[in-house]
Design an enzyme around this catalytic site. Structure first.
Site, PDB file in Angstrom:
ATOM      1  N   HIS A 282       0.874  -1.192   0.000  1.00 25.99           N
ATOM      2  CA  HIS A 282       0.000   0.000   0.000  1.00 25.99           C
ATOM      3  C   HIS A 282       0.900   1.228   0.000  1.00 25.99           C
ATOM      4  O   HIS A 282       1.551   1.519  -0.996  1.00 25.99           O
ATOM      5  CB  HIS A 282      -0.946  -0.103   1.201  1.00 25.99           C
ATOM      6  CG  HIS A 282      -2.103   0.842   1.199  1.00 25.99           C
ATOM      7  ND1 HIS A 282      -2.415   1.651   0.150  1.00 25.99           N
ATOM      8  CD2 HIS A 282      -3.030   1.119   2.173  1.00 25.99           C
ATOM      9  CE1 HIS A 282      -3.487   2.381   0.448  1.00 25.99           C
ATOM     10  NE2 HIS A 282      -3.868   2.083   1.670  1.00 25.99           N
ATOM     11  N   HIS A 321      -2.534  -2.364  -9.989  1.00 24.71           N
ATOM     12  CA  HIS A 321      -3.473  -1.797  -9.029  1.00 24.71           C
ATOM     13  C   HIS A 321      -4.714  -2.671  -8.992  1.00 24.71           C
ATOM     14  O   HIS A 321      -5.131  -3.204 -10.007  1.00 24.71           O
ATOM     15  CB  HIS A 321      -3.864  -0.371  -9.444  1.00 24.71           C
ATOM     16  CG  HIS A 321      -4.406   0.425  -8.312  1.00 24.71           C
ATOM     17  ND1 HIS A 321      -5.732   0.387  -7.951  1.00 24.71           N
ATOM     18  CD2 HIS A 321      -3.792   1.270  -7.455  1.00 24.71           C
ATOM     19  CE1 HIS A 321      -5.902   1.184  -6.914  1.00 24.71           C
ATOM     20  NE2 HIS A 321      -4.757   1.728  -6.589  1.00 24.71           N
ATOM     21  N   ASP A 377       2.582   5.309  -6.998  1.00 24.05           N
ATOM     22  CA  ASP A 377       3.836   5.155  -6.269  1.00 24.05           C
ATOM     23  C   ASP A 377       5.061   5.050  -7.154  1.00 24.05           C
ATOM     24  O   ASP A 377       6.184   5.057  -6.655  1.00 24.05           O
ATOM     25  CB  ASP A 377       3.760   3.905  -5.377  1.00 24.05           C
ATOM     26  CG  ASP A 377       2.773   4.110  -4.252  1.00 24.05           C
ATOM     27  OD1 ASP A 377       2.814   5.196  -3.649  1.00 24.05           O
ATOM     28  OD2 ASP A 377       1.966   3.210  -3.981  1.00 24.05           O
TER      29      ASP A 377
HETATM   30  N1  CMC Z   1       4.726  -6.798 -10.972  1.00 24.25           N
HETATM   31  C1  CMC Z   1       4.616  -7.985 -11.583  1.00 24.25           C
HETATM   32  N2  CMC Z   1       3.488  -8.709 -11.667  1.00 24.25           N
HETATM   33  C2  CMC Z   1       2.423  -8.208 -11.075  1.00 24.25           C
HETATM   34  C3  CMC Z   1       2.437  -6.975 -10.408  1.00 24.25           C
HETATM   35  C4  CMC Z   1       3.638  -6.260 -10.360  1.00 24.25           C
HETATM   36  N3  CMC Z   1       3.734  -5.077  -9.746  1.00 24.25           N
HETATM   37  N4  CMC Z   1       1.211  -6.715  -9.903  1.00 24.25           N
HETATM   38  C5  CMC Z   1       0.437  -7.755 -10.248  1.00 24.25           C
HETATM   39  N5  CMC Z   1       1.169  -8.650 -10.957  1.00 24.25           N
HETATM   40  C6  CMC Z   1       0.686  -9.869 -11.572  1.00 24.25           C
HETATM   41  C7  CMC Z   1       0.372 -10.916 -10.522  1.00 24.25           C
HETATM   42  O1  CMC Z   1       1.505 -11.718 -10.251  1.00 24.25           O
HETATM   43  C8  CMC Z   1      -0.743 -11.670 -11.189  1.00 24.25           C
HETATM   44  O2  CMC Z   1      -0.164 -12.492 -12.193  1.00 24.25           O
HETATM   45  P1  CMC Z   1      -0.810 -13.958 -12.503  1.00 24.25           P
HETATM   46  O3  CMC Z   1      -2.172 -13.649 -13.070  1.00 24.25           O
HETATM   47  O4  CMC Z   1       0.135 -14.564 -13.467  1.00 24.25           O
HETATM   48  O5  CMC Z   1      -0.862 -14.655 -11.187  1.00 24.25           O
HETATM   49  C9  CMC Z   1      -1.525 -10.599 -11.940  1.00 24.25           C
HETATM   50  O6  CMC Z   1      -0.566  -9.557 -12.187  1.00 24.25           O
HETATM   51  C10 CMC Z   1      -2.680 -10.029 -11.147  1.00 24.25           C
HETATM   52  O7  CMC Z   1      -2.164  -9.504  -9.921  1.00 24.25           O
HETATM   53  P2  CMC Z   1      -2.866  -9.616  -8.525  1.00 24.25           P
HETATM   54  O8  CMC Z   1      -1.820  -9.844  -7.475  1.00 24.25           O
HETATM   55  O9  CMC Z   1      -4.019 -10.566  -8.593  1.00 24.25           O
HETATM   56  O10 CMC Z   1      -3.460  -8.150  -8.376  1.00 24.25           O
HETATM   57  P3  CMC Z   1      -4.030  -7.515  -7.061  1.00 24.25           P
HETATM   58  O11 CMC Z   1      -5.156  -6.666  -7.465  1.00 24.25           O
HETATM   59  O12 CMC Z   1      -4.266  -8.531  -6.010  1.00 24.25           O
HETATM   60  O13 CMC Z   1      -2.806  -6.627  -6.545  1.00 24.25           O
HETATM   61  C11 CMC Z   1      -1.331  -4.851  -6.175  1.00 24.25           C
HETATM   62  C12 CMC Z   1      -2.699  -5.267  -6.718  1.00 24.25           C
HETATM   63  C13 CMC Z   1      -1.242  -3.318  -6.185  1.00 24.25           C
HETATM   64  C14 CMC Z   1      -1.176  -5.304  -4.696  1.00 24.25           C
HETATM   65  C15 CMC Z   1      -0.243  -5.490  -7.053  1.00 24.25           C
HETATM   66  O14 CMC Z   1      -0.363  -5.052  -8.376  1.00 24.25           O
HETATM   67  C16 CMC Z   1       1.165  -5.177  -6.521  1.00 24.25           C
HETATM   68  O15 CMC Z   1       1.658  -5.874  -5.628  1.00 24.25           O
HETATM   69  N6  CMC Z   1       1.859  -4.128  -7.076  1.00 24.25           N
HETATM   70  C17 CMC Z   1       3.151  -3.760  -6.599  1.00 24.25           C
HETATM   71  C18 CMC Z   1       3.012  -2.955  -5.325  1.00 24.25           C
HETATM   72  C19 CMC Z   1       2.455  -1.583  -5.598  1.00 24.25           C
HETATM   73  O16 CMC Z   1       2.902  -0.875  -6.505  1.00 24.25           O
HETATM   74  N7  CMC Z   1       1.493  -1.162  -4.751  1.00 24.25           N
HETATM   75  C20 CMC Z   1       0.915   0.183  -4.818  1.00 24.25           C
HETATM   76  C21 CMC Z   1      -0.502   0.137  -5.209  1.00 24.25           C
HETATM   77  S1  CMC Z   1      -1.139   1.776  -5.506  1.00 24.25           S
HETATM   78  C22 CMC Z   1      -1.331   2.434  -3.921  1.00 24.25           C
HETATM   79  C23 CMC Z   1      -2.700   2.947  -3.661  1.00 24.25           C
HETATM   80  O17 CMC Z   1      -3.445   3.270  -4.582  1.00 24.25           O
HETATM   81  O18 CMC Z   1      -3.046   3.036  -2.490  1.00 24.25           O
END
Ligand code: CMC
Length: 443
Positions: A282, A321, A377
């Site tokens: 986050h 995201h 971010d």
């Molecule tokens: N780098 C590489 N792969 C990714 C990333 C990433 N940053 N984010 C998601 N994926 C992949 C993930 O491995 C999954 O792949 P597969 O379908 O092969 O398993 C697919 O994309 C879908 O991801 P998810 O984990 O199901 O997505 P989510 O909605 O649960 O997670 C997230 C969202 C923000 C936690 C995630 O994208 C992440 O960890 N990003 C990096 C951390 C980050 O930048 N966080 C800041 C978010 S913005 C802050 C705010 O608005 O408050």
């Protein structure tokens, strides 16, 4: 015209065409559930039972992927189109024309202020920037290298102990006084945490400066009589504050609402938001993004790095995201302000790496097929780095403005007759009916 139907638990009234027909194949029973705003009330599922003593059907939604927890009029996101609005105003217009304090007013009150309302609001916040001297002593008690977000978390919670009336959350006037205090004092707590890390004396607020200028003064003032903030840095900071002010039901806002639903005082509820924002997925993501860029180190290493990401070894921090499946509009605005900041501070070599990394990721099927785009971010860490902040301060910089969003959501929750103490259900998968075995008899 269809007939009107009412579900016992769902409460909503809908025409027959605005319903969901469910056949329970376990019993052959049919149910009509109202659909309102594209949503069914999961409480309506409770009527679906296999027997009289059955608890009834529940929804299972770990991490709330498809569950609306509230009705809200504060923030609107269209994740597919990359749109963010506060109270209906596009973020781009607010960043261009407004100030953070005006936006905070908008979030809290629901309307843009008239000039006298704005003057009064700014005056009230400016008059509450000081904290009790014991709060200063409290921060002084931390280890020299304590994480500033940990210090902010603790000191926000500690504020609750200074205001005996803070638990009176049902009293409108009292709770408004704490809304003002929270927005006013957050920069002071944040700056104290920073100065503590730097081993520098804490700087008291300068109430002649505006909100971002005062924050810069509390952060960077040294021996000069009066700190004169550079207007370009002040403006960039104010825009960052606007961008981070609200983001509807994100992890930390949900934490504030969930904890606040116990009717605890707003300082404790906001401290819960700070705690949630501390996490690397986050508010900690910009810290991780900057560390990642430093680790990549050179444009030549991008290919290897991206291969590691695609092999699942790590994440591309600052990408992806839960809601945006398009370019996060906030990332674009921040990117545009980087140049103004670099004009004052000098350019960081990491910008070239970040830009190239973004370009290559945007050309890569792994990222495009998963709709992974830069989020807020990705570039914010570069601005904070240029301002001389250590990475530990990044989530703190997020928490300062998010306070206005948290507190607006908290106010909305307190006044929402549909809200109760937040208390999810579970599917119990553990053991049952075991007899206690004395420790000596256990194998
Ligand atoms: N780098 C590489 N792969 C990714 C990333 C990433 N940053 N984010 C998601 N994926 C992949 C993930 O491995 C999954 O792949 P597969 O379908 O092969 O398993 C697919 O994309 C879908 O991801 P998810 O984990 O199901 O997505 P989510 O909605 O649960 O997670 C997230 C969202 C923000 C936690 C995630 O994208 C992440 O960890 N990003 C990096 C951390 C980050 O930048 N966080 C800041 C978010 S913005 C802050 C705010 O608005 O408050």
């Amino acid at each position: 015209m269809g007939t009107e139907e009412q579900s016992e638990n769902g409460g909503g009234v809908a025409t027959a065409s605005d319903t969901l027909s469910i056949t329970d194949n376990r019993t052959g029973q049919q149910y009509e559930i109202p659909v309102e705003d594209g949503t069914i009330r999961t409480m309506a599922l409770r009527d679906i039972k296999v027997s009289e003593d059955d608890f009834g059907l529940m929804g299972y939604d770990p991490a709330f992927l498809n569950t609306a927890s509230t009705r809200s009029q504060i923030g609107y996101i269209d994740g597919d189109a990359g749109i963010l609005e506060y109270r209906g105003y596009p973020i781009e217009q607010l960043c261009e024309k407004s100030t953070y304090l005006e936006v905070a007013y908008l979030l809290v009150h629901g309307q843009l202020p008239t000039q006298p309302q704005l003057d009064q609001w700014v005056h009230s916040i400016t008059m509450h920037t000081f904290v009790h001297e014991n709060v200063k002593k409290f921060v002084e008690g931390f280890r020299y290298d304590a994480h500033p977000m940990g210090m902010l978390l603790a000191s926000t919670g500690a504020l609750s102990t200074f205001y005996p009336d803070a638990p009176e959350v049902k009293d409108e006037a009292i709770r408004y006084s704490h809304v003002i205090r929270l927005i006013a004092k957050m920069p002071t707590l944040a700056a104290f945490a920073y100065r503590h890390n730097m081993g520098q004396p804490y700087v008291y607020p300068d109430n002649e400066l505006d909100y971002p200028g005062n924050f810069l003064s509390m952060m960077y003032k040294m021996s000069e009589i009066k700190y004169e903030p550079d207007p370009r840095l002040s403006r960039a900071l104010d825009v960052l504050f606007i961008l981070h002010a609200d983001h509807e039901q994100n992890c930390s806002t949900n934490a504030v609402r969930a904890v606040g639903s116990s009717q605890v005082d707003p300082y404790s509820a906001v401290a819960a938001g700070v705690a949630a924002l501390y996490g690397p997925l986050h508010g900690g993501a910009n810290e991780q993004a900057l560390r990642m860029l430093r680790r990549v180190g050179s444009v030549d290493n991008i290919e290897d790095f991206l291969k590691g990401v695609k092999d699942g070894k790590e994440k591309l921090q600052g990408f992806g995201h839960r809601v945006y499946k398009n370019y996060d509009p906030r990332a674009r605005i921040i990117r545009n302000h980087l140049d103004d900041v670099y004009e004052v501070t000098g350019k960081s070599p990491l910008l070239e790496i970040a830009s190239e990394l973004e370009k290559r990721a945007m050309d890569d099927e792994y990222f495009t097929s998963r709709k992974l785009y830069p989020n807020v971010d990705y570039y914010s860490g570069l601005i904070y780095e240029a301002m001389g902040l250590n990475a530990g301060m990044f989530p703190v910089m997020f928490a300062i403005p998010r306070t206005s969003g948290w507190i607006s959501q908290w106010l909305e929750m307190i006044d929402d007759p549909e809200q109760k103490i937040a208390r999810p259900r579970q599917i119990y998968t553990g053991a049952r009916n075991r007899d206690y075995v004395p420790v000596g008899d256990r194998s």
